[in-house]
Scaffold this motif. Structure first.
Motif, PDB file in Angstrom:
ATOM      1  N   THR A 191      52.239  92.243  -7.156  1.00 32.85           N
ATOM      2  CA  THR A 191      51.076  91.620  -7.790  1.00 32.85           C
ATOM      3  C   THR A 191      50.846  90.198  -7.311  1.00 32.85           C
ATOM      4  O   THR A 191      49.779  89.637  -7.536  1.00 32.85           O
ATOM      5  CB  THR A 191      51.258  91.607  -9.323  1.00 32.85           C
ATOM      6  OG1 THR A 191      52.505  90.981  -9.638  1.00 32.85           O
ATOM      7  CG2 THR A 191      51.223  93.012  -9.893  1.00 32.85           C
ATOM      8  N   VAL A 192      51.847  89.614  -6.634  1.00 35.79           N
ATOM      9  CA  VAL A 192      51.670  88.266  -6.090  1.00 35.79           C
ATOM     10  C   VAL A 192      51.173  88.374  -4.651  1.00 35.79           C
ATOM     11  O   VAL A 192      51.460  89.356  -3.961  1.00 35.79           O
ATOM     12  CB  VAL A 192      52.982  87.445  -6.155  1.00 35.79           C
ATOM     13  CG1 VAL A 192      53.441  87.289  -7.594  1.00 35.79           C
ATOM     14  CG2 VAL A 192      54.072  88.047  -5.303  1.00 35.79           C
ATOM     15  N   PRO A 193      50.418  87.378  -4.161  1.00 35.34           N
ATOM     16  CA  PRO A 193      49.946  87.435  -2.769  1.00 35.34           C
ATOM     17  C   PRO A 193      51.137  87.499  -1.806  1.00 35.34           C
ATOM     18  O   PRO A 193      52.097  86.738  -1.946  1.00 35.34           O
ATOM     19  CB  PRO A 193      49.173  86.129  -2.599  1.00 35.34           C
ATOM     20  CG  PRO A 193      48.823  85.698  -3.992  1.00 35.34           C
ATOM     21  CD  PRO A 193      49.935  86.199  -4.866  1.00 35.34           C
ATOM     22  N   HIS A 194      51.058  88.434  -0.863  1.00 34.55           N
ATOM     23  CA  HIS A 194      52.150  88.599   0.101  1.00 34.55           C
ATOM     24  C   HIS A 194      51.626  89.137   1.422  1.00 34.55           C
ATOM     25  O   HIS A 194      50.585  89.783   1.475  1.00 34.55           O
ATOM     26  CB  HIS A 194      53.241  89.521  -0.455  1.00 34.55           C
ATOM     27  CG  HIS A 194      52.750  90.907  -0.780  1.00 34.55           C
ATOM     28  ND1 HIS A 194      52.057  91.192  -1.942  1.00 34.55           N
ATOM     29  CD2 HIS A 194      52.850  92.076  -0.100  1.00 34.55           C
ATOM     30  CE1 HIS A 194      51.751  92.481  -1.964  1.00 34.55           C
ATOM     31  NE2 HIS A 194      52.213  93.042  -0.852  1.00 34.55           N
ATOM     32  N   SER A 195      52.377  88.858   2.501  1.00 33.18           N
ATOM     33  CA  SER A 195      52.031  89.360   3.829  1.00 33.18           C
ATOM     34  C   SER A 195      53.281  89.310   4.696  1.00 33.18           C
ATOM     35  O   SER A 195      54.260  88.652   4.346  1.00 33.18           O
ATOM     36  CB  SER A 195      50.912  88.521   4.462  1.00 33.18           C
ATOM     37  OG  SER A 195      51.360  87.193   4.659  1.00 33.18           O
ATOM     38  N   TRP A 196      53.222  89.999   5.838  1.00 37.97           N
ATOM     39  CA  TRP A 196      54.337  89.919   6.779  1.00 37.97           C
ATOM     40  C   TRP A 196      53.824  90.008   8.197  1.00 37.97           C
ATOM     41  O   TRP A 196      52.699  90.449   8.440  1.00 37.97           O
ATOM     42  CB  TRP A 196      55.399  90.976   6.499  1.00 37.97           C
ATOM     43  CG  TRP A 196      54.992  92.427   6.677  1.00 37.97           C
ATOM     44  CD1 TRP A 196      54.022  92.922   7.498  1.00 37.97           C
ATOM     45  CD2 TRP A 196      55.553  93.558   6.040  1.00 37.97           C
ATOM     46  NE1 TRP A 196      53.953  94.287   7.404  1.00 37.97           N
ATOM     47  CE2 TRP A 196      54.890  94.707   6.519  1.00 37.97           C
ATOM     48  CE3 TRP A 196      56.564  93.725   5.124  1.00 37.97           C
ATOM     49  CZ2 TRP A 196      55.189  95.996   6.109  1.00 37.97           C
ATOM     50  CZ3 TRP A 196      56.860  95.023   4.716  1.00 37.97           C
ATOM     51  CH2 TRP A 196      56.179  96.120   5.194  1.00 37.97           C
ATOM     52  N   ALA A 197      54.645  89.541   9.138  1.00 33.27           N
ATOM     53  CA  ALA A 197      54.279  89.583  10.553  1.00 33.27           C
ATOM     54  C   ALA A 197      55.555  89.583  11.391  1.00 33.27           C
ATOM     55  O   ALA A 197      56.569  88.998  11.001  1.00 33.27           O
ATOM     56  CB  ALA A 197      53.424  88.376  10.917  1.00 33.27           C
ATOM     57  N   ASN A 198      55.494  90.242  12.539  1.00 33.59           N
ATOM     58  CA  ASN A 198      56.585  90.197  13.511  1.00 33.59           C
ATOM     59  C   ASN A 198      56.325  88.998  14.406  1.00 33.59           C
ATOM     60  O   ASN A 198      55.437  89.023  15.239  1.00 33.59           O
ATOM     61  CB  ASN A 198      56.645  91.481  14.333  1.00 33.59           C
ATOM     62  CG  ASN A 198      57.728  91.450  15.390  1.00 33.59           C
ATOM     63  OD1 ASN A 198      58.421  90.453  15.559  1.00 33.59           O
ATOM     64  ND2 ASN A 198      57.869  92.546  16.107  1.00 33.59           N
ATOM     65  N   THR A 199      57.101  87.950  14.219  1.00 32.10           N
ATOM     66  CA  THR A 199      56.932  86.743  15.030  1.00 32.10           C
ATOM     67  C   THR A 199      58.035  86.623  16.067  1.00 32.10           C
ATOM     68  O   THR A 199      58.148  85.596  16.733  1.00 32.10           O
ATOM     69  CB  THR A 199      56.924  85.491  14.126  1.00 32.10           C
ATOM     70  OG1 THR A 199      58.103  85.496  13.314  1.00 32.10           O
ATOM     71  CG2 THR A 199      55.689  85.485  13.232  1.00 32.10           C
ATOM     72  N   GLY A 200      58.844  87.677  16.214  1.00 35.57           N
ATOM     73  CA  GLY A 200      59.937  87.668  17.177  1.00 35.57           C
ATOM     74  C   GLY A 200      59.496  88.160  18.540  1.00 35.57           C
ATOM     75  O   GLY A 200      58.312  88.418  18.794  1.00 35.57           O
ATOM     76  N   ASP A 201      60.473  88.299  19.450  1.00 35.31           N
ATOM     77  CA  ASP A 201      60.160  88.744  20.810  1.00 35.31           C
ATOM     78  C   ASP A 201      60.629  90.167  21.092  1.00 35.31           C
ATOM     79  O   ASP A 201      60.691  90.598  22.241  1.00 35.31           O
ATOM     80  CB  ASP A 201      60.744  87.761  21.840  1.00 35.31           C
ATOM     81  CG  ASP A 201      62.239  87.546  21.661  1.00 35.31           C
ATOM     82  OD1 ASP A 201      62.849  88.203  20.790  1.00 35.31           O
ATOM     83  OD2 ASP A 201      62.795  86.716  22.397  1.00 35.31           O
ATOM     84  N   VAL A 202      60.971  90.919  20.018  1.00 35.99           N
ATOM     85  CA  VAL A 202      61.317  92.340  20.130  1.00 35.99           C
ATOM     86  C   VAL A 202      60.634  93.101  18.998  1.00 35.99           C
ATOM     87  O   VAL A 202      60.220  92.494  18.005  1.00 35.99           O
ATOM     88  CB  VAL A 202      62.853  92.594  20.063  1.00 35.99           C
ATOM     89  CG1 VAL A 202      63.570  91.925  21.221  1.00 35.99           C
ATOM     90  CG2 VAL A 202      63.425  92.132  18.736  1.00 35.99           C
ATOM     91  N   GLU A 203      60.520  94.409  19.150  1.00 34.99           N
ATOM     92  CA  GLU A 203      59.945  95.222  18.079  1.00 34.99           C
ATOM     93  C   GLU A 203      60.786  95.056  16.819  1.00 34.99           C
ATOM     94  O   GLU A 203      62.011  94.975  16.881  1.00 34.99           O
ATOM     95  CB  GLU A 203      59.926  96.692  18.494  1.00 34.99           C
ATOM     96  CG  GLU A 203      59.372  97.608  17.407  1.00 34.99           C
ATOM     97  CD  GLU A 203      59.360  99.071  17.825  1.00 34.99           C
ATOM     98  OE1 GLU A 203      58.278  99.564  18.189  1.00 34.99           O
ATOM     99  OE2 GLU A 203      60.445  99.692  17.780  1.00 34.99           O
TER     100      GLU A 203
END
Length: 191
Positions: free
Chosen positions: A167-179
């Motif tokens: 219920t809280v604002p959330h997000s994610w992202a791959n910021t690394g250099d591998v899958e």
């Protein structure tokens, strides 16, 4: 084995399931029996495997305990319980470079969903902030994940996990250099 012997063998299992659920819900025999429309002594006998309820009585017990009838009569089977690695199938959603594979069955009454998620290198397409009812849990198998919850960003690495309210604002992202590969578990079910 004849049907009478089979019923006698299953009665203790049914009674055990009823008692375990009733106790987990912290309900007394008396209040459960009253809500189910049966007598307290009869419910006690059912729980001890000394009596078998009719379908009508079992439906009353299920209703009194807030579960569907199939909760008591479904038996575990491999297709409902186990997902074999060789049957894992990845899919994607339109416009997303991420790949998803269902880890949980889609049985009726299930409340959680579990997915294996693969995020390509440098993927920031999931940075859209979302909110919805429920909870989420992620466990990183490999790679890195930048997880933002209520404006605070956390860097996760292989072996790290996170649990938060959806219920809280959330997000994610791959910021690394591998899958990045992770297990996502959430409630309620997505689909």
């Amino acid at each position: 084995m004849d049907s009478t012997a089979e019923s006698a063998r299953q009665a203790p299992n049914l009674g055990h399931k009823i008692r375990a659920l009733r106790q987990r819900l912290q309900r007394t025999l008396d209040e459960t029996a009253t809500a189910a429309g049966i007598s307290k002594p009869f419910l006690s006998q059912v729980e001890r495997g000394l009596a078998s309820p009719s379908l009508t009585s079992l439906a009353g017990i299920a209703g009194a305990l807030g579960v569907p009838l199939h909760y008591f009569v479904d038996t575990p089977s491999e297709d409902k319980t186990v997902h074999r690695a060789e049957h894992l199938r990845f899919f994607s959603f339109s416009g997303s470079p991420n790949l998803f594979a269902r880890l949980t069955s889609s049985s009726v009454g299930s409340q959680i969903d579990s997915l294996l998620v693969r995020l390509p290198v440098g993927d920031a397409s999931d940075t859209e902030v979302t909110t919805h009812a429920g909870e989420e849990f992620v466990y990183l198998i490999s790679g890195e994940l930048s997880l933002t919850v209520e404006g605070k960003t956390f860097k996760l690495h292989a072996g790290d996990s996170a649990h938060y309210e959806s219920t809280v604002p959330h997000s994610w992202a791959n910021t690394g250099d591998v899958e990045t590969t992770l297990v996502w578990v959430g409630t309620p079910r997505l689909f």
